[in-house]
Design an enzyme around this catalytic site. Structure first.
Site, PDB file in Angstrom:
ATOM      1  N   PHE A 110      -4.220 -11.142  10.798  1.00 14.20           N
ATOM      2  CA  PHE A 110      -4.428 -11.425  12.219  1.00 14.20           C
ATOM      3  C   PHE A 110      -4.599 -10.161  13.060  1.00 14.20           C
ATOM      4  CE2 PHE A 110      -2.619 -15.507  10.886  1.00 14.20           C
ATOM      5  CZ  PHE A 110      -3.639 -16.331  11.358  1.00 14.20           C
ATOM      6  N   HIS A 111      -4.813  -9.034  12.370  1.00 14.75           N
ATOM      7  CA  HIS A 111      -5.077  -7.818  13.143  1.00 14.75           C
ATOM      8  C   HIS A 111      -6.446  -7.954  13.812  1.00 14.75           C
ATOM      9  CE1 HIS A 111      -5.563  -3.646  14.256  1.00 14.75           C
ATOM     10  NE2 HIS A 111      -4.292  -3.471  13.981  1.00 14.75           N
ATOM     11  N   ASN A 117      -5.681   7.806   3.576  1.00 14.84           N
ATOM     12  CA  ASN A 117      -5.438   7.121   4.841  1.00 14.84           C
ATOM     13  C   ASN A 117      -4.024   7.425   5.298  1.00 14.84           C
ATOM     14  OD1 ASN A 117      -6.419   5.030   6.818  1.00 14.84           O
ATOM     15  ND2 ASN A 117      -4.494   4.066   6.188  1.00 14.84           N
ATOM     16  N   GLU A 118      -3.922   8.024   6.474  1.00 17.08           N
ATOM     17  CA  GLU A 118      -2.609   8.232   7.097  1.00 17.08           C
ATOM     18  C   GLU A 118      -1.564   8.761   6.117  1.00 17.08           C
ATOM     19  OE1 GLU A 118      -1.531   4.582   9.048  1.00 17.08           O
ATOM     20  OE2 GLU A 118      -2.872   5.006  10.724  1.00 17.08           O
ATOM     21  N   ARG A 157       0.836  -1.198   0.000  1.00 14.70           N
ATOM     22  CA  ARG A 157       0.000   0.000   0.000  1.00 14.70           C
ATOM     23  C   ARG A 157       0.874   1.254   0.000  1.00 14.70           C
ATOM     24  NH1 ARG A 157      -2.657   0.023   6.041  1.00 14.70           N
ATOM     25  NH2 ARG A 157      -1.145   1.419   6.981  1.00 14.70           N
ATOM     26  N   GLU A 172      -8.996   5.423  14.700  1.00 10.94           N
ATOM     27  CA  GLU A 172      -8.592   4.016  14.659  1.00 10.94           C
ATOM     28  C   GLU A 172      -7.808   3.671  15.913  1.00 10.94           C
ATOM     29  OE1 GLU A 172      -6.027   2.621  11.557  1.00 10.94           O
ATOM     30  OE2 GLU A 172      -7.158   3.608   9.986  1.00 10.94           O
TER      31      GLU A 172
HETATM   32  C1  GAL Z   1      -3.377   1.824  10.621  1.00 15.66           C
HETATM   33  C2  GAL Z   1      -3.903   1.860   9.208  1.00 15.66           C
HETATM   34  C3  GAL Z   1      -4.877   0.736   8.971  1.00 15.66           C
HETATM   35  C4  GAL Z   1      -4.306  -0.552   9.472  1.00 15.66           C
HETATM   36  C5  GAL Z   1      -3.932  -0.425  10.899  1.00 15.66           C
HETATM   37  C6  GAL Z   1      -3.375  -1.706  11.444  1.00 15.66           C
HETATM   38  O1  GAL Z   1      -2.253   2.608  10.801  1.00 15.66           O
HETATM   39  O2  GAL Z   1      -4.538   3.080   8.931  1.00 15.66           O
HETATM   40  O3  GAL Z   1      -5.151   0.664   7.599  1.00 15.66           O
HETATM   41  O4  GAL Z   1      -3.173  -0.874   8.711  1.00 15.66           O
HETATM   42  O5  GAL Z   1      -2.968   0.583  11.029  1.00 15.66           O
HETATM   43  O6  GAL Z   1      -2.590  -1.531  12.574  1.00 15.66           O
END
Ligand code: GAL
Ligand code: ZN
Length: 685
Positions: free
Chosen positions: A353-354, A144-145, A106, A303
């Site tokens: 696995f998140h 995103n970020e 990404r 998040e």
């Molecule tokens: C964030 C990100 C998400 C995902 C998440 C997992 O920083 O915006 O897309 O990757 O971390 O930790």
């Protein structure tokens, strides 16, 4: 009735129809009211150039709207589809070493490439056109970020344009970058490159400016999308999720002015008690940024992980109850809700696995049951959404200073402005003092006390603002390296810390950085009377310790309140105090140990009339208020494994119980006390 947002990233593009039907049913059960949709969905939305497939997203938005769930609709521009890089290879990013990256992960795009910027605007425009007026649309989540750097020729060209605008002429640039050093004098703009692989140390001013440029370049990419979205849907807030970390080339304090609501992602890296302190820092930083945003003073935790903390080598599962307590802790500090990454755990992909609110195990799981319970809690405390945190203390965290201190070739390789800001904030946190972490030295009048923890870069204007603020009664605590360099990173000569020398009443002649295991002892000043309870004691008795740093401090108007004991600096000033007008400027020339720092900052805060929120609480019990006019809500969070009694009066909205003077917080427990205006203990503002 104001409400708190609850939900998180939702990726329906990864699932078949029957799962989507269940998702909505489960969201209703958990009382989810906001789903962030489409963050990485570009290849599903535009599978071939200019060919859009919106049908599936129509269904998702209709279904969510039909169930009373709003959507933060993302533009998917953080990862273009594979066709994009193949059609526009010049828009793939290049590393400092000259390696052009390929798709397969990404954030693979060049923020300066016209083809990328155009493609991003096209998909944003298409989404805005399609979903303007859709009942589910509550917020735009751009990208995103933002955090990607590129060192390609397109970036080089854009960097030159940025430098021309900043410096006007090459003479000014050569001067700002000190290019006379190592034969780097530029005779033509075309000679200037982004920092790329070099033989030896790069020019730190060039590296610093490239980070500033990258921040502005990405900001331009953001505002271009934002303007398209605003034009299509006036009234729908537009934001992007900020990511924290020393590696991120984004000056969020500047970005905050451009978002309608400051939103942050936060993933603590400490599985132990430190996670709560990290989260408090991130929250207070988001609140500091939100001072500059139209959507402030509130902000949004966009998040966080429901059920895991990553450390370098493994994932840690959160203990039962911790997800809810951490969510309440963020809301206590001004978050307008609790959003998670992510709703449902994926079957595959790089983050398979998140953790998620709906884990791989499905809804018959502890985590989902806790998610349902949390939804109920957030409903019960909804009224506090109207309240705002009022901090009288600020810790300054300046991202360009953090970048400048990452340069190689500085007196210590362990300098870390972010770390110093956390350390200062942690000291106040342990004392129960609520602080904003502020990204710019503006609007100082809101504060009675400000800590500058290694604020390395300082302009004349910033130093002037601090001087006036102290003279008018402010209490300043500056630590080593603050004000040593100007905005370009050039040392101010004549004795450190150049910009603050007069204000602090000291002149630092030499640095003595310490080895990793070295410590210095500090003792009270033999001649001085009582100055500060934190460092008061028997003359020449050791009162605290320092690490990382020490230096030769000469008094030039200030008085010493603590001195170094032993070693080459024996008997020389270590902590000083300088009365200026109605205020006081303190200087701390070493990195104080956690306990000593907490005592010092706690004492200065008390002298500034900015004591703890709720009396003396045991370490690990957090108390923070949100205020709305005469109303206030006292959040009490017990991060410890033991029960504690806390002074409070009102009604605990979580349990519904009346609280008359004392509230018993169970181990790991939380309470949100709706206070009676006259009954708030320790309520002094
Ligand atoms: C964030 C990100 C998400 C995902 C998440 C997992 O920083 O915006 O897309 O990757 O971390 O930790
Ligand atoms: Zn590039």
């Amino acid at each position: 009735m104001p409400r708190l947002l609850y939900g998180g990233d939702y990726n329906p593009e990864q699932w078949p129809e029957e799962v989507l039907a269940q998702d909505v049913e489960l969201m209703r059960r958990a009382r989810v009211n906001l789903a962030t949709v489409g963050v990485f969905a570009w290849s599903r939305l535009e599978p071939a150039p200019g060919e859009y497939e919106f049908g599936w997203l129509d269904d998702v938005l209709d279904r969510l709207a039909g169930n009373g769930i709003s959507v933060a609709l993302a533009t998917p521009t953080a990862q273009p589809p594979p066709w994009f890089g193949l059609a526009h290879p010049e828009a793939l990013p290049v590393t400092a070493e000259g390696v052009r990256l390929s798709h397969g992960s990404r954030d693979t795009y060049c923020g300066s490439a016209p083809a990328y910027r155009a493609a991003a605007l096209r998909i944003a425009t298409a989404l805005a056109g399609r979903y303007r007026g859709h009942p589910a649309l509550a917020m735009w989540h751009v990208h995103n970020e933002y955090s990607s750097t590129c060192h390609c020729d397109l970036a080089a060209e854009a960097f030159r344009g940025w430098l021309r605008a900043r410096y006007g002429g090459l003479d000014a640039l050569n001067d700002a970058w000190t290019t006379a050093f190592w034969s780097q004098g530029y005779g033509d703009w075309a000679q200037i490159q982004p920092p790329r692989a070099t033989r030896y140390l790069p020019n730190p001013a060039q590296v610093l400016d490239f980070r500033r440029f990258t921040s502005d370049e990405l900001l331009a990419a953001y505002t271009a999308q934002r303007d398209v979205l605003r034009a299509a849907t006036p009234g729908v807030p537009v934001t992007t999720n900020f990511v924290l970390g020393g590696w991120v080339p984004v000056d969020h304090a500047r970005w905050a002015r451009e978002v309608d609501l400051v939103a942050i992602d936060h993933y603590p890296g400490d599985p132990g008690a430190g996670a709560e302190q990290e989260a408090a820092f991130a929250a207070d930083l988001a609140r500091g940024w939100a001072r500059h945003s139209a959507g402030g003073p509130g902000w949004l935790l966009m998040e966080t992980a429901p059920n895991l903390i990553y450390t370098a080598d493994r994932m840690h599962t959160k203990e039962p109850g911790r997800m809810a307590r951490q969510s309440l802790a963020a809301i206590a500090r001004g978050s307008q809700g609790a959003l998670f990454f992510q709703w449902r755990a994926p079957r595959g992909g790089a983050e398979l696995f998140h953790s998620a609110l709906v884990p791989h195990a499905g809804p018959d799981s502890r985590v989902f049951r806790e998610a349902v319970a949390l939804g109920g809690q957030l409903d019960r405390i909804a009224e506090c959404a109207a309240g705002a945190v009022r901090a009288r203390v600020a810790v300054a965290y300046d991202e360009p200073s953090a970048w400048a201190l990452q340069a190689p070739g500085l007196p210590s390789s362990r300098l870390d402005h972010l770390g110093e800001a956390r350390h200062a904030h942690g000291a106040l946190w342990r004392r129960g003092v609520v602080a904003d972490v502020i990204g710019t030295l503006g609007g100082l009048d809101a504060y009675a006390m400000i800590v500058l923890p290694g604020h390395y870069l300082m302009s004349d204007d910033q130093a002037g603002a601090l001087r006036s603020w102290v003279a008018a009664g402010g209490r300043l605590v500056a630590t080593f390296l603050s004000g040593v360099a100007d905005e370009c990173g050039r040392v101010r000569t004549g004795g450190y810390p150049g910009a603050l020398r007069d204000l602090l009443g000291v002149r630092v002649e030499e640095f003595h950085p310490l080895a990793p295991d070295d410590r210095v002892a500090l003792h009270t000043d033999a001649g001085g009377g009582p100055r500060c309870p934190a460092v008061d004691g028997e003359p020449r008795r050791s009162v605290m310790g320092g690490e990382l740093w020490s230096e030769t401090v000469h008094l030039a108007g200030a008085e010493a309140v603590a001195r170094y004991a032993g070693g080459v600096l024996d008997g020389r000033p270590a902590i000083t105090r300088h009365a200026v007008g109605d205020g006081v400027a303190w200087y701390v020339s070493t990195r104080l140990d956690a306990d000593g720092y907490a005592r010092l900052l706690g004492a200065v805060a008390a002298s500034a009339g900015a004591g703890p929120e709720c009396g003396d609480l045991p370490c690990g019990v957090e108390a923070v208020r949100r205020h709305d006019g005469a109303r206030s809500w006292l959040f009490l969070l017990n991060h410890t494994g033991a029960a504690h009694d806390v002074p409070a009066a009102g009604v605990d909205l979580l349990s519904g119980a009346a609280v008359a003077g004392t509230l018993r917080l169970t181990a790991g427990g939380a309470a949100v006390v709706q206070e009676l205006p006259t009954a708030a203990p320790g309520f002094s503002r």
